[in-house]
Design an enzyme around this catalytic site. Structure first.
Site, PDB file in Angstrom:
ATOM      1  N   ASP A  86      28.731 114.142 -40.028  1.00 29.49           N
ATOM      2  CA  ASP A  86      27.563 113.806 -40.832  1.00 29.49           C
ATOM      3  C   ASP A  86      27.514 114.793 -42.006  1.00 29.49           C
ATOM      4  OD1 ASP A  86      25.326 112.602 -41.827  1.00 29.49           O
ATOM      5  OD2 ASP A  86      24.198 112.621 -39.960  1.00 29.49           O
TER       6      ASP A  86
HETATM    7  C1  BGC Z   1      22.537 110.995 -42.420  1.00 35.71           C
HETATM    8  C2  BGC Z   1      23.520 109.890 -42.200  1.00 35.71           C
HETATM    9  C3  BGC Z   1      24.019 109.344 -43.505  1.00 35.71           C
HETATM   10  C4  BGC Z   1      24.597 110.482 -44.322  1.00 35.71           C
HETATM   11  C5  BGC Z   1      25.192 110.045 -45.643  1.00 35.71           C
HETATM   12  C6  BGC Z   1      23.032 112.010 -43.402  1.00 35.71           C
HETATM   13  O1  BGC Z   1      22.037 112.919 -43.734  1.00 35.71           O
HETATM   14  O2  BGC Z   1      22.226 111.603 -41.199  1.00 35.71           O
HETATM   15  O3  BGC Z   1      22.927 108.874 -41.426  1.00 35.71           O
HETATM   16  O4  BGC Z   1      24.968 108.338 -43.281  1.00 35.71           O
HETATM   17  O5  BGC Z   1      23.568 111.429 -44.569  1.00 35.71           O
HETATM   18  O6  BGC Z   1      24.248 109.670 -46.542  1.00 35.71           O
END
Ligand code: BGC
Length: 756
Positions: free
Chosen positions: A281
């Site tokens: 993530d």
């Molecule tokens: C989130 C994800 C997301 C990623 C990219 C993160 O902060 O937890 O769900 O896909 O950002 O935007």
């Protein structure tokens, strides 16, 4: 100019030698040509900004890095032109011309926005859910993308956690069915088709169990609980062939998921046989330093060792793996394995055959936000809404007379799409005021805002962090309230549209109080005092505490954040063009103090049945144990009555099949759809089990007066659970089969099921 074109063709030729062979062989052939730096470059996922930067950084010098072969994928941009420009940098300028993979948070639609996932799940309609993902895939691919950071399948039992809005509620079995439907919708049958995109299942794993419902907080749970209640949806998505998985921010067994070898290798790859790639993530790799397990080099090496393949934004892998390789902290075989998985994904997507296959400037006009996609969004939104209360059949409304339309979300486009909408444009959404005019043009509408979404400065500031979603009025609260009361007094009925701003749920939107904000509750209380019939329409992203509302307001419709066609869909339901059929997939508590509250809980040694004194039983002194609305609950404009549940056998052996049946009759005046739910209880086992578990459901459409007999076939597969040794099996004995309209209202039959 020979160089660029010729070497590009050379690469394509190298690759097409293997045209009919498998992706692995193709990827290996390419890998053999790559330098260590280029391999590490493929593990790097960047965002140039433009999306939602959820971490503390956005990537720098993206263009230079792409040209140097230091980038494997990019997210946050969309549109054929932008994608073409970025892809040009990779395929025309980098030494090996390896195409980039382009991702985005396509969560509940790309530009045509569907209800938030919690709403979608409330439809219990796997076909419609799959359709929403299919349309999202068509639109996203028309916009140059081939990778969606979805489905989000985290089980959540805590409505304080804002991301409960992004998932499918609390049930592992239903969550698994929905996960599969979403993967099918995105990926289709063949990932190389230019309208299919790769799914990225997230957030692996257990992210929804953050302590106290506070975002990014610690998770700690037993293996049995993980296997039985939290892991099944991820596993289901893997079984459905999801091409990629995103690791979560939280720790598991005191090791952050992004560096957790047990999770990413032993469970995911060895036990489940996952063949795709794992991406972190947003900066979750770097954040392992904050978790306290080492500096950037240490955690990057740990992540690679654990089985992480791609590093989102933080560049810990890019900047330290070379050094770790020299120092023997990681091996070339590990770097190769990660790089290979990313290359394989690009081969599967057909990006080596044509890096521009998703770049077609003629597609957006044909494929994005069309009449058809809007129609689908409206249909799906109507199916997601849940009728929570309808005293005296106040709903549906007549399409005539005077309606006071009141509330800060009544004439509001900004908050109709809900959380996690990167490409969707709220200005294209339909407000409730517009929807009512479209559906009931003869009705006389008097609008008054009545209150701000919130007057709490801390909440307003935080809800507006990504843009102004709560716009406080110049008018005083009192003046607004007076306007609303004047409107109510002139009307036959009041429709109050209240709830949350879009980003009062979603990522980093935990709330300790999950009631309507005070400003809106005051408005509602004043409206109730007028004595006019009130319909409360809720726009929100989580179960709310609605105890006062349930006691005082005759009709309550949970509309969630319904998406682009919000107002039209709400009006379809309010005026009875669609008879609501949704059922909640997350328990609505009476009070925040009951959280975590969920239907598939364990019995205790001292259970309390709600009768008599609760002293020395498992109870609260000041509130009942029951939720306000149980899992699976939702009403219809018509009524359904259930006949007696029967079983074709009461004693079974081994792999026999049990068939249970129950007649369901539409006893009301409207045609409507009921979701018949099947639960199983295993009252005695080697370890403690839930009081019941959902194992199936059927949606049945009935005309007034019509009866259908609904049957459910049960095999021993439905009796299995993870025992104390984490072995998935069933144990002989008594089983109680339950059928009914929600988890708290079922009939049951008992059967004896022996091994021989
Ligand atoms: C989130 C994800 C997301 C990623 C990219 C993160 O902060 O937890 O769900 O896909 O950002 O935007």
């Amino acid at each position: 100019m020979k160089s660029i074109a010729a070497s590009f063709i050379a690469i394509l030729l190298t690759v097409s030698v293997f045209a009919q062979s498998d992706y692995t062989a193709k990827a290996k052939a390419l890998l053999a040509k790559m330098t260590t730096e280029e391999k590490i470059g493929q593990l790097n996922l960047v965002t140039p900004g433009g999306g939602v930067a959820t971490g503390s950084v956005v990537s720098q010098d993206v263009e230079t890095k792409i040209k140097k072969g230091q980038v494997g994928g990019l997210f946050g941009i969309f549109g054929p032109e932008k994608v073409r420009q970025a892809q040009d940098l990779a395929v025309k300028n980098s030494r090996l011309h390896i195409p980039l993979i382009f991702g985005l948070d396509v969560i509940h639609g790309h530009k045509t926005i569907f209800p938030i996932p919690l709403g979608l799940s409330s439809s219990w309609d796997l076909g419609l859910i799959e359709k929403s993902a299919r349309i999202a895939a068509t639109e996203a691919s028309a916009d140059g993308l081939q990778w969606a950071f979805s489905p989000m399948v985290d089980i959540a039992r805590d409505a304080r956690w804002g991301r409960i809005s992004e998932g499918n509620g609390e049930d592992p079995w239903l969550g698994g069915q929905i996960a599969k439907a979403m993967v099918r919708g995105y990926q289709g049958k063949d990932l190389s088709a230019n309208n299919n995109i790769m799914a990225c299942v997230k957030h692996f794993a257990l992210y929804g169990a953050a302590e106290a419902g506070r975002e990014y907080n610690t998770v700690d749970m037993s293996r049995v609980k993980m296997y039985e209640y939290y892991l099944p949806p991820y596993k289901a998505a893997v079984e459905a062939g999801a091409g990629s998985i995103m690791s979560s921010f939280n720790e598991i067994d005191a090791v952050p998921a992004t560096g957790n070898k047990w999770l990413l290798t032993d469970l995911l790859r060895k036990q489940w046989g996952f063949k795709g790639f794992v991406v972190s993530d947003y900066t979750s790799l770097n954040e392992m330093t904050n978790h306290g397990i080492g500096d950037l080099q240490t955690v990057a090496a740990r992540a690679l060792n654990a089985g992480l393949d791609m590093d989102m934004v933080g560049e810990g892998m890019l900047t330290t793996l070379g050094k770790s390789l020299k120092e023997g902290k990681v091996t070339m075989a590990q770097i190769d394995a990660a790089c290979l998985r990313i290359l394989e994904a690009k081969f599967k997507l057909g990006l080596f055959d044509n890096p521009y296959k998703y770049v077609d400037e003629s597609r957006p006009a044909k494929d994005i936000l069309t009449n058809e996609t809007r129609k689908a969004s409206r249909e799906i939104a109507t199916h997601s809404m849940v009728l929570l209360k309808n005293a005296n059949q106040l709903l549906p409304l007549r399409k005539s007379g005077t309606i006071a339309l009141v509330g800060p979300l009544a004439d509001n486009k900004r908050n109709m799409l809900g959380t996690w909408v990167v490409a969707g444009d709220w200005t294209k959404s339909v407000s409730v005021a517009e929807g009512i005019k479209n559906v009931a043009p003869a009705a006389n509408i008097i609008y008054a805002k009545g209150a701000n979404i919130s007057d709490d400065s801390m909440l307003v500031k935080n809800a507006n962090a990504l843009g102004v979603e709560i716009e406080p009025e110049q008018q005083s609260a009192e003046a607004m309230l007076n306007d609303a009361l004047a409107a109510a007094n002139k009307a036959d009925v009041v429709v109050a549209v209240l709830g949350e701003a879009a980003d009062m749920s979603g990522e980093s939107s935990s709330r300790s109080d999950i009631g309507l904000p005070e400003s809106q509750l005051n408005l509602l209380k004043a409206l109730v005092k007028t004595g006019k019939p009130i319909v409360l329409v809720l726009i929100n992203g989580r179960p709310l505490t609605l105890t006062w509302e349930d006691a005082h307001v005759p009709a309550i419709l949970e509309a969630w954040a319904p998406g682009t066609e919000a107002g039209n869909a709400i009006a379809d339901v309010l005026f009875g063009d669609y008879n609501p059929s949704g059922k909640i997939t997350a328990t609505f508590p009476r009070s925040v103090g009951q959280i975590p509250i969920y239907y598939n809980h364990k019995n205790t040694g001292r259970p309390y049945d709600g009768k008599g004194s609760g002293k020395f039983k498992s109870y609260y002194m000041d509130i009942s144990n029951d939720p306000l609305y149980p899992f699976g609950y939702g009403l219809s404009y018509t009524s359904f009555s259930y006949g007696s549940l029967s079983a074709d056998k009461h004693s079974l052996k081994g792999n026999e099949t049990l068939t249970c049946s129950i007649p369901v009759t539409n006893t009301g005046k409207f045609a409507g759809e009921e979701t018949v739910q099947w639960y199983i209880t295993d009252p005695v086992a080697s370890i403690t089990r839930s009081v019941e578990d959902l194992k199936g459901f059927q949606k049945v459409w009935l005309q007034p007066g019509e009866t259908k007999v609904i049957s459910f076939k049960i095999t021993t597969a439905d009796l299995k659970f993870y025992n104390g040794d984490l072995k998935y099996d069933w144990e002989p004995g008594e089983f109680i089969i339950r059928a009914g309209t929600n988890s708290a209202s079922t009939q049951s039959v008992s059967v004896q099921w022996n091994k021989k």
